[in-house]
Design an enzyme around this catalytic site. Structure first.
Site, PDB file in Angstrom:
ATOM      1  N   HIS A  49      27.749  86.921  50.644  1.00  0.00           N
ATOM      2  CA  HIS A  49      26.577  86.348  51.397  1.00  0.00           C
ATOM      3  C   HIS A  49      26.716  86.907  52.977  1.00  0.00           C
ATOM      4  O   HIS A  49      27.967  87.367  53.106  1.00  0.00           O
ATOM      5  CB  HIS A  49      26.271  84.816  51.309  1.00  0.00           C
ATOM      6  CG  HIS A  49      27.459  84.103  51.891  1.00  0.00           C
ATOM      7  ND1 HIS A  49      28.207  83.320  50.936  1.00  0.00           N
ATOM      8  CD2 HIS A  49      27.985  84.183  53.174  1.00  0.00           C
ATOM      9  CE1 HIS A  49      29.353  82.654  51.609  1.00  0.00           C
ATOM     10  NE2 HIS A  49      29.084  83.010  53.044  1.00  0.00           N
TER      11      HIS A  49
HETATM   12  C1  T46 Z   1      31.423  81.974  55.053  1.00  0.00           C
HETATM   13  C2  T46 Z   1      32.605  82.060  54.340  1.00  0.00           C
HETATM   14  C3  T46 Z   1      33.604  82.638  55.061  1.00  0.00           C
HETATM   15  C4  T46 Z   1      29.467  72.505  53.441  1.00  0.00           C
HETATM   16  O1  T46 Z   1      28.752  71.423  52.740  1.00  0.00           O
HETATM   17  N1  T46 Z   1      29.674  72.761  54.620  1.00  0.00           N
HETATM   18  C5  T46 Z   1      30.010  73.687  55.200  1.00  0.00           C
HETATM   19  O2  T46 Z   1      30.365  73.836  56.506  1.00  0.00           O
HETATM   20  C6  T46 Z   1      30.780  74.768  54.259  1.00  0.00           C
HETATM   21  C7  T46 Z   1      31.373  76.087  54.845  1.00  0.00           C
HETATM   22  C8  T46 Z   1      30.360  74.734  52.845  1.00  0.00           C
HETATM   23  N2  T46 Z   1      29.566  73.616  52.293  1.00  0.00           N
HETATM   24  C9  T46 Z   1      29.750  73.532  51.226  1.00  0.00           C
HETATM   25  C10 T46 Z   1      28.393  74.203  50.492  1.00  0.00           C
HETATM   26  C11 T46 Z   1      28.953  74.585  48.903  1.00  0.00           C
HETATM   27  O3  T46 Z   1      28.528  73.430  48.252  1.00  0.00           O
HETATM   28  O4  T46 Z   1      30.815  73.787  50.277  1.00  0.00           O
HETATM   29  C12 T46 Z   1      30.576  74.507  49.182  1.00  0.00           C
HETATM   30  C13 T46 Z   1      31.247  75.800  49.183  1.00  0.00           C
HETATM   31  O5  T46 Z   1      30.352  76.412  49.927  1.00  0.00           O
HETATM   32  P1  T46 Z   1      30.038  78.171  49.620  1.00  0.00           P
HETATM   33  O6  T46 Z   1      30.128  78.655  48.625  1.00  0.00           O
HETATM   34  O7  T46 Z   1      29.244  78.648  50.834  1.00  0.00           O
HETATM   35  O8  T46 Z   1      31.746  78.826  50.090  1.00  0.00           O
HETATM   36  P2  T46 Z   1      32.168  80.291  50.414  1.00  0.00           P
HETATM   37  O9  T46 Z   1      33.837  80.316  50.478  1.00  0.00           O
HETATM   38  O10 T46 Z   1      31.579  81.040  49.550  1.00  0.00           O
HETATM   39  O11 T46 Z   1      31.606  80.663  52.004  1.00  0.00           O
HETATM   40  C14 T46 Z   1      32.371  80.129  53.089  1.00  0.00           C
HETATM   41  C15 T46 Z   1      31.022  79.906  54.054  1.00  0.00           C
HETATM   42  O12 T46 Z   1      30.069  78.769  53.494  1.00  0.00           O
HETATM   43  C16 T46 Z   1      30.470  81.138  54.836  1.00  0.00           C
HETATM   44  O13 T46 Z   1      29.576  80.671  55.789  1.00  0.00           O
HETATM   45  O14 T46 Z   1      31.199  82.804  55.866  1.00  0.00           O
HETATM   46  O15 T46 Z   1      33.141  80.898  53.781  1.00  0.00           O
END
Ligand code: T46
Length: 136
Positions: A49
């Site tokens: 993303h």
């Molecule tokens: C990014 C890369 C490097 C939260 O509730 N709060 C938060 O601050 C974050 C980061 C995530 N979440 C929840 C949302 C999802 O249900 O944690 C779950 C996993 O998040 P996500 O699928 O977005 O994780 P990644 O590893 O794909 O991405 C993350 C960050 O979201 C993103 O901003 O730049 O790490």
């Protein structure tokens, strides 16, 4: 594509290493949020993303991983394997994190609070977004 990697100053002595990071000094923005990922399942790719308004510094504080950055025109793969190296990821940048070594911990300093509406999760939408952003 210019990729900015920070090399943080370790305060090492006979006991080991310590790194201290302060906003606006070591981290180029106000730190509003810190999160980290660990126990990443083998072979999985995280991220996929971009953000419209978010700056981040990624530090693999244990183990290693790779970060693929894509600004819509060019791509670069940056290995993160040192706890004293930080990768700056600006807004409008597609990112993918993969090849996590066993036990890897990826720590992230973010300039904004969590905002689900800031994410662009569709690659074609991202390409359109950066194209239009350049026109302005
Ligand atoms: C990014 C890369 C490097 C939260 O509730 N709060 C938060 O601050 C974050 C980061 C995530 N979440 C929840 C949302 C999802 O249900 O944690 C779950 C996993 O998040 P996500 O699928 O977005 O994780 P990644 O590893 O794909 O991405 C993350 C960050 O979201 C993103 O901003 O730049 O790490």
């Amino acid at each position: 594509m210019l990729v900015t990697k920070y090399v943080f100053q370790p305060h090492g002595d006979y006991r080991g290493q310590l790194i201290a990071l302060e906003e606006f000094k070591d981290i180029p923005f106000r730190i509003k949020r810190v999160y980290y990922m660990y126990d990443t399942a083998d072979g999985f790719v995280r991220g996929k993303h971009a953000h419209k308004n978010l700056e981040q510094i990624l530090v693999c504080i244990h183990g290693s991983c790779k970060i693929k950055l894509d600004n819509g025109y060019e791509q670069k793969v940056v290995p993160l394997e040192k706890p004293y190296e930080g990768l700056y990821v600006p807004n409008n940048m597609w990112r993918e994190m993969y090849d996590f070594s066993e036990g890897a911990v990826l720590l992230v300093f973010a300039s904004e609070l969590y905002d689900a509406s800031d994410y662009i999760r569709d690659y074609d939408e991202f390409l359109e977004f950066v194209k239009n952003d350049k026109k302005e």
